[in-house]
Design an enzyme around this catalytic site. Sequence first.
Site, PDB file in Angstrom:
ATOM      1  N   HIS A 121      43.754  31.083   4.441  1.00 52.37           N
ATOM      2  CA  HIS A 121      44.969  30.988   4.789  1.00 52.37           C
ATOM      3  C   HIS A 121      46.066  31.624   3.873  1.00 52.37           C
ATOM      4  O   HIS A 121      47.445  31.775   4.196  1.00 52.37           O
ATOM      5  CB  HIS A 121      45.315  29.282   4.653  1.00 52.37           C
ATOM      6  N   ASP A 146      44.275  29.935   9.201  1.00 47.94           N
ATOM      7  CA  ASP A 146      45.404  28.562   9.358  1.00 47.94           C
ATOM      8  C   ASP A 146      46.419  28.978  10.533  1.00 47.94           C
ATOM      9  O   ASP A 146      47.081  29.989   9.895  1.00 47.94           O
ATOM     10  CB  ASP A 146      45.458  28.282   8.130  1.00 47.94           C
ATOM     11  N   TYR A 178      44.727  19.746   4.348  1.00 44.94           N
ATOM     12  CA  TYR A 178      43.936  19.741   3.383  1.00 44.94           C
ATOM     13  C   TYR A 178      43.419  18.133   3.572  1.00 44.94           C
ATOM     14  O   TYR A 178      44.365  17.125   3.498  1.00 44.94           O
ATOM     15  CB  TYR A 178      44.525  19.971   1.813  1.00 44.94           C
ATOM     16  N   ARG A 246      38.371   5.802   2.931  1.00 47.85           N
ATOM     17  CA  ARG A 246      38.513   7.160   3.798  1.00 47.85           C
ATOM     18  C   ARG A 246      38.017   6.794   5.236  1.00 47.85           C
ATOM     19  O   ARG A 246      38.514   7.524   5.907  1.00 47.85           O
ATOM     20  CB  ARG A 246      37.580   8.096   3.085  1.00 47.85           C
ATOM     21  N   GLU A 316      33.807  15.882   4.836  1.00 47.56           N
ATOM     22  CA  GLU A 316      32.776  15.320   3.587  1.00 47.56           C
ATOM     23  C   GLU A 316      31.719  14.153   3.974  1.00 47.56           C
ATOM     24  O   GLU A 316      31.109  13.660   3.126  1.00 47.56           O
ATOM     25  CB  GLU A 316      33.686  15.013   2.570  1.00 47.56           C
ATOM     26  N   ARG A 331      20.088  18.139  -2.157  1.00 44.86           N
ATOM     27  CA  ARG A 331      21.057  18.060  -2.947  1.00 44.86           C
ATOM     28  C   ARG A 331      21.261  19.076  -3.994  1.00 44.86           C
ATOM     29  O   ARG A 331      21.119  19.053  -5.062  1.00 44.86           O
ATOM     30  CB  ARG A 331      21.220  16.883  -3.739  1.00 44.86           C
ATOM     31  N   LYS A 354      36.177  27.834  -7.203  1.00 43.93           N
ATOM     32  CA  LYS A 354      36.895  28.778  -6.455  1.00 43.93           C
ATOM     33  C   LYS A 354      37.665  29.556  -7.422  1.00 43.93           C
ATOM     34  O   LYS A 354      37.605  29.698  -8.667  1.00 43.93           O
ATOM     35  CB  LYS A 354      38.197  28.281  -5.698  1.00 43.93           C
TER      36      LYS A 354
END
Length: 401
Positions: A121, A146, A178, A246, A316, A331, A354
Site C-alpha cells: 500500500h 490496497d 488493518y 476476536r 490470524e 510452528r 518489518k
Amino acid sequence: MNQLDATKSGFLVCIGVCIFILTFIYLRNTFSKESSEQKSFPDTSECGFYPDELCSALFMGKSAAPQIGHFCQQIIHQPEMSDCIQTSCNCSTVIKSLHFITRPLSEEEGNFSLAYIITIHKELEMFVKLLRAIYLPQNVYCIHIDEKSPQDYKTSVQSLVNCFENIFISSKRENVVYAGFSRLQADINCMKDLVNVKTQWNYVINLCGQDYPIKTNKEIIQYIKSKWNNKNITPGVVQPPHMKHRTHLSYKEYVHSGTSYVYPTKNLKDDPPHNLTIYFGTAYYVLTRKFVEFTLTDVRAKDLLEWSKDTYSPDEHYWVTLNRLNGHYIRDICVYGLGDLQWIIESPHLFANKFEPKTYPLVMDCLERRYRLKVLQQAEVPLEPHWYFQENNHFNMKLNV
C-alpha cells in the site's frame, strides 16, 4: 600580595596555558585524522555506496562511529524511485538497471516453482527491494495493491509489473483495513488468480511490502523439501482465552476519508460452522497448491470464510484452523521485528518483518547487498553483469519506466 602568592599565581597561569595548548593540539590532530579517514572512503564497495568496513562491523554486531554513520547516510541517500516513473524507457533497461535476475540459478530451482502473494500500500522503494530479492523467472507473483493507495503509486507499480510475464496485479482489489476481513480477502483474491495461471507452482508464500527474505530461493526450496514436503507451514495454537473476544463478538470495518479501522459491536457471534475448533496463529504461511485448491472449493473452508467476515483479524485464525483439518501443523516461520543485522542473518527463519528503509536505510541496504551476493555465490549458471549491485553510478536505483 606577597612574593610567594605572586609566584603561585604565575605558576598556575602557566599550567593553565600549557593545558590549553596541549588540548588544542590534540583536538586538531584528532579532527584532522578523522577528516582524512572520511575522505579516503571509497565511493562504491561490495556492500553499497559506503565503506565496506561499516557493513562488516554491523554484521558482526558492532556499533559504528557516529561520524561514519552520518557519512553513510549522506552517501547512500537516493532519489525516490517514483521520481523517474514517467520517463519513457524500455523494459529491458528497467530490468537491468534494477538488477533483476533473469534466469533460473540452478536446475533444482528451475524445476520447483514458487508462487508469491504480496500485499502492498506504500513505499515503492521497499517493494522493489523485496520483489527483486525474491524474483526468479520460474516463479509467479500476485501483487495486491490496497485500493486506497494513491493513484500515482498504483501507476508506478503497474508500470514495473508490465515488464514481467510472471508478475501481475490481483484482478480484484480490496480497501484493506488493518485487522479487518479485507486483509484476508486480499489473499483469497490472489489465490483465485494464481490457480488459473499457466505456471505449475508448488507452494504459495504470502508477504507484505515491508518484508525481506533471510534465506535464498534455493534455501527455501531445500527447507521445504527436506522437512515439510507436501505439508503446510502455518504456525498457531488453540485460541487463547484472552483472544476469544476476536471471534465471540461481531466486528465491522470503517473506511472513510483516508481513515480506516475495525471496531466491535454489541452483537455476539454464533459458534463456528461444522463444530470447528478455532486456532490462533500468524497471518503468514507457506501453503501447498493442493491446500489452496481445497481452500477455494471445500464447503467447510467456504463456510469458515463467511463466518469470519465479522471477526477481528481473521487472517490470524483462518489458515491455521483450516490446516488442522488436514492434520499438518508447524510452528517455525516468520519473525517479527527489525532486529540487528547479526541477529537477522543468524536466524533460522525464512523472512523477517518489518523493514523501513526511509528510517533505517543502512540496515536495509547492507542486508540487501549481502543477500544478493549470497544468491550469486550459490548460483550454478554463468552470471550476468547486471545481477550485481556494484555500479559506478550512485543513482542506479532509479525506476525509469
